[in-house]
Design a protein around this motif. Sequence first.
Motif, PDB file in Angstrom:
ATOM      1  N   UNK A  56       0.829  -1.357   0.145  1.00 59.33           N
ATOM      2  CA  UNK A  56      -0.185   0.134   0.055  1.00 59.33           C
ATOM      3  C   UNK A  56       0.841   1.233  -0.109  1.00 59.33           C
ATOM      4  N   UNK A  57       1.762   1.106   1.048  1.00 57.43           N
ATOM      5  CA  UNK A  57       2.721   2.295   0.844  1.00 57.43           C
ATOM      6  C   UNK A  57       3.650   2.655  -0.643  1.00 57.43           C
ATOM      7  N   UNK A  58       4.077   1.611  -1.286  1.00 56.20           N
ATOM      8  CA  UNK A  58       4.645   1.837  -2.465  1.00 56.20           C
ATOM      9  C   UNK A  58       3.572   2.353  -3.394  1.00 56.20           C
ATOM     10  N   UNK A  59       2.283   1.700  -3.387  1.00 61.63           N
ATOM     11  CA  UNK A  59       1.615   2.218  -4.441  1.00 61.63           C
ATOM     12  C   UNK A  59       1.130   3.881  -4.164  1.00 61.63           C
ATOM     13  N   UNK A  60       0.891   4.110  -3.068  1.00 67.06           N
ATOM     14  CA  UNK A  60       0.600   5.254  -2.733  1.00 67.06           C
ATOM     15  C   UNK A  60       1.765   6.409  -3.132  1.00 67.06           C
ATOM     16  N   UNK A  61       3.058   5.920  -2.739  1.00 70.18           N
ATOM     17  CA  UNK A  61       4.100   6.784  -2.826  1.00 70.18           C
ATOM     18  C   UNK A  61       4.806   6.870  -4.424  1.00 70.18           C
ATOM     19  N   UNK A  62       4.331   6.029  -4.778  1.00 74.68           N
ATOM     20  CA  UNK A  62       4.785   6.011  -6.667  1.00 74.68           C
ATOM     21  C   UNK A  62       3.984   6.806  -7.153  1.00 74.68           C
ATOM     22  N   UNK A  63       2.536   6.926  -6.762  1.00 75.21           N
ATOM     23  CA  UNK A  63       1.589   7.616  -7.446  1.00 75.21           C
ATOM     24  C   UNK A  63       1.838   8.928  -7.253  1.00 75.21           C
ATOM     25  N   UNK A  64       2.111   9.474  -5.845  1.00 75.76           N
ATOM     26  CA  UNK A  64       2.126  10.809  -5.396  1.00 75.76           C
ATOM     27  C   UNK A  64       3.418  11.281  -5.926  1.00 75.76           C
ATOM     28  N   UNK A  65       4.538  10.562  -5.879  1.00 79.37           N
ATOM     29  CA  UNK A  65       5.878  11.234  -6.365  1.00 79.37           C
ATOM     30  C   UNK A  65       6.316  10.982  -7.608  1.00 79.37           C
TER      31      UNK A  65
END
Length: 427
Positions: free
Chosen positions: A87-96
């Motif tokens: 979940x943290x990877x998916x969210x960070x990849x999307x935002x960054x």
Amino acid sequence: MKQTDMNIFAQLESEVRSYCRSFPTVFTKAKGYKMWDEAGKEYLDFFSGAGALNYGHNEDSMKEKLVNYIMSDGITHSLDMATQPKAEFLETFNEVILKPRNLEYKVMFPGPTGTNTVESALKLARKVTGRTDIISFTNGFHGMTIGSLSVTGNAFKRKGAGIPLQNVVTMPYDSFVNEGLDTLEYLERFLEDGGSGVDIPAAMILETVQGEGGINAASFEWLQRIEAICKRWGILLIVDDVQAGVGRTGTFFSFEKAGIKPDIVCMSKSIGGYGLPLAITLIRPDLDIWAPGEHNGTFRGNNHAFVTATAALEFWKDPEFEHNIQKRSERIYSFLESIVEKYPEVKGEVRGRGYMVGIGSEVEGLSEKIAAEAFNRGLIMETSGPKDEVFKLFPPLIIDDAGLEAGFEIIEASVKTALEAAEPVAN
């Protein structure tokens, strides 16, 4: 410490082994852009795990997060179950990564390697369009499993399949024949003419810079025209960014400066950050028509890689990181140009983009000799191209100026030595 007998590899490991033949020593330690062997000899790493170690070896922040996660008994293997690291990877990849570049993709985890993401992309393109054929390009390399191998150009690797590789049409890459031939006019003529024998394909797959095929860089105009052709004919555009992505060509995605938006993007290697296996397939949302479990893989839930992949994205929050890549890319390219100019006997040309560059030599066997001499002098780099005619520089993105300069000195000395050895002996 007991020294490892190199014969153990010859005796017990398959003949298929490759890199240990090019770099015949036993490595024991690595940090940043350096590696050490059992004898304590230090090497500069201008290989970066064939592009899997863009952030160097054992980067501190990734290592700390990974060790803490392991020591807390965090989930290691989870197939595609929901976990906090994913979940943290998916969210960070999307935002960054995605949002700042105005990109919208669904993320698929197809399995841990580059060939896994390519296989999933080809399968999805055929499923979406209902067509069977794929157009690939000369000197492309996309993996070693059957689907990926079918869109790979290298004759030696294709032969290893042992069966006919079908449902693929190979077209000439940018400047494949010569600078004067418009390869896309040639390609589109095949699509337009019902007598050409070429059906409208499900997709076209390409690397914007061909890694294993000779460090051939497509022009931005060529890539833009490819995108336009795909849109005109309803063909999906797949960009294989397994090796050229994650900053290797100067920007996170290799296609950014061309201004194109592929329908599907394949990523692996350095997306995991630390060298841990991870691959993702980025899919235009309306193309995500998979049925649950229709494509899967036991190791697609590598949570250790999710942890380090998320930590690696911290680099991209600072615009200075990308700026420094592009600044040092100019230094690397200028150095290679100086080698071609100072040593005309190399009969070389500079190829590539960013930290994915090399010199192609017309002198048979010279690039291999230069790479071998560099290894003897303490620098690791490999060759590329159908005849290994290119020696290529793949330093990690985190290398400093001192590391670059030290590498340049070794490479120039290796060029001199290789050329001297190639000179005929006077009677």
